[in-house]
Design an enzyme around this catalytic site. Sequence first.
Site, PDB file in Angstrom:
ATOM      1  N   ARG A  43       0.822  -1.217   0.000  1.00 55.28           N
ATOM      2  CA  ARG A  43       0.000   0.000   0.000  1.00 55.28           C
ATOM      3  C   ARG A  43       0.853   1.262   0.000  1.00 55.28           C
ATOM      4  O   ARG A  43       0.382   2.330  -0.395  1.00 55.28           O
ATOM      5  CB  ARG A  43      -0.998  -0.027   1.159  1.00 55.28           C
ATOM      6  CG  ARG A  43      -2.129  -1.038   0.908  1.00 55.28           C
ATOM      7  CD  ARG A  43      -3.159  -0.988   2.014  1.00 55.28           C
ATOM      8  NE  ARG A  43      -2.674  -1.557   3.239  1.00 55.28           N
ATOM      9  CZ  ARG A  43      -2.869  -2.815   3.629  1.00 55.28           C
ATOM     10  NH1 ARG A  43      -3.577  -3.635   2.874  1.00 55.28           N
ATOM     11  NH2 ARG A  43      -2.388  -3.254   4.765  1.00 55.28           N
TER      12      ARG A  43
ATOM     13  N   GLU B 297       3.442  -9.291  15.280  1.00 58.37           N
ATOM     14  CA  GLU B 297       2.558  -9.804  16.330  1.00 58.37           C
ATOM     15  C   GLU B 297       2.647 -11.334  16.399  1.00 58.37           C
ATOM     16  O   GLU B 297       2.744 -11.923  17.465  1.00 58.37           O
ATOM     17  CB  GLU B 297       1.125  -9.362  16.041  1.00 58.37           C
ATOM     18  CG  GLU B 297       0.284  -9.243  17.275  1.00 58.37           C
ATOM     19  CD  GLU B 297      -1.046  -8.574  16.961  1.00 58.37           C
ATOM     20  OE1 GLU B 297      -1.192  -7.955  15.890  1.00 58.37           O
ATOM     21  OE2 GLU B 297      -1.945  -8.692  17.810  1.00 58.37           O
TER      22      GLU B 297
HETATM   23  P1  AMP Z   1       2.524  -1.647  11.805  1.00 55.08           P
HETATM   24  O1  AMP Z   1       3.822  -2.331  11.477  1.00 55.08           O
HETATM   25  O2  AMP Z   1       1.798  -2.278  12.952  1.00 55.08           O
HETATM   26  O3  AMP Z   1       2.682  -0.155  11.982  1.00 55.08           O
HETATM   27  O4  AMP Z   1       1.564  -1.908  10.574  1.00 55.08           O
HETATM   28  C1  AMP Z   1       1.672  -1.111   9.463  1.00 55.08           C
HETATM   29  C2  AMP Z   1       1.279  -1.829   8.201  1.00 55.08           C
HETATM   30  O5  AMP Z   1       0.157  -2.693   8.349  1.00 55.08           O
HETATM   31  C3  AMP Z   1       0.893  -0.819   7.152  1.00 55.08           C
HETATM   32  O6  AMP Z   1       1.488  -1.224   5.939  1.00 55.08           O
HETATM   33  C4  AMP Z   1      -0.601  -0.857   7.090  1.00 55.08           C
HETATM   34  O7  AMP Z   1      -1.004  -0.870   5.741  1.00 55.08           O
HETATM   35  C5  AMP Z   1      -1.018  -2.150   7.761  1.00 55.08           C
HETATM   36  N1  AMP Z   1      -2.007  -1.956   8.852  1.00 55.08           N
HETATM   37  C6  AMP Z   1      -1.804  -2.241  10.158  1.00 55.08           C
HETATM   38  N2  AMP Z   1      -2.905  -2.007  10.894  1.00 55.08           N
HETATM   39  C7  AMP Z   1      -3.841  -1.559  10.037  1.00 55.08           C
HETATM   40  C8  AMP Z   1      -5.204  -1.125  10.180  1.00 55.08           C
HETATM   41  N3  AMP Z   1      -5.835  -1.122  11.378  1.00 55.08           N
HETATM   42  N4  AMP Z   1      -5.855  -0.706   9.086  1.00 55.08           N
HETATM   43  C9  AMP Z   1      -5.229  -0.711   7.878  1.00 55.08           C
HETATM   44  N5  AMP Z   1      -3.963  -1.097   7.665  1.00 55.08           N
HETATM   45  C10 AMP Z   1      -3.262  -1.537   8.730  1.00 55.08           C
END
Ligand code: AMP
Length: 166
Positions: free
Chosen positions: A53, A90
């Site tokens: 994305r 996670e």
């Molecule tokens: P993080 O590593 O937890 O910051 O997750 C970031 C990545 O996961 C990004 O590439 C987001 O596109 C996706 N992502 C994580 N949580 C969400 C959410 N609640 N809604 C949409 N995309 C998410």
Amino acid sequence: MVRNIPDFPVKGIQFKDLTTALKDPEALAIIGDALAELYAGRGITKVVGIESRGFIGGAMLAARIGAGFVPIRKPGKLPADTIKKSYSKEYGVDTIEIHADAISEGDVVLLHDDLLATGGTMLAAYDLVKTMNPDKVMVNFICSLPALKGRDLLPADVEVTTLFEF
Ligand code: AMP
């Protein structure tokens, strides 16, 4: 214009679906223009987008500010020599890759992804790009979930921006 999908991809996650904004021509232009307004004239030479994305806003932004675009991808997708970084998620461990010749000393890099959640993905991307010794690295997201405190995972001295928060 961002659609919330409860319990996707797993129970308990409120998934922020940006496709409902991206499919609207006016909203797409507003996102691209707002990103460009933040970063035009900042000397950025490469926008690095995180699979998948992060490719959408990253390429829109790079084209608008006269920078190049570089993808960070999941393992095995990039055809030439790569450098890799593994990081904990996670559940289990994930790996990301970048072409070894994608960033040079002297580059000013803007790392981009669509959404900041826990920050784990961006921290891995930041660490990966730092090993390539660019002049400067900045970080941007279209949106963030501040309740998950992802900003705290990234180094305090790094400039991090988002267009909006949930
Ligand atoms: P993080 O590593 O937890 O910051 O997750 C970031 C990545 O996961 C990004 O590439 C987001 O596109 C996706 N992502 C994580 N949580 C969400 C959410 N609640 N809604 C949409 N995309 C998410």
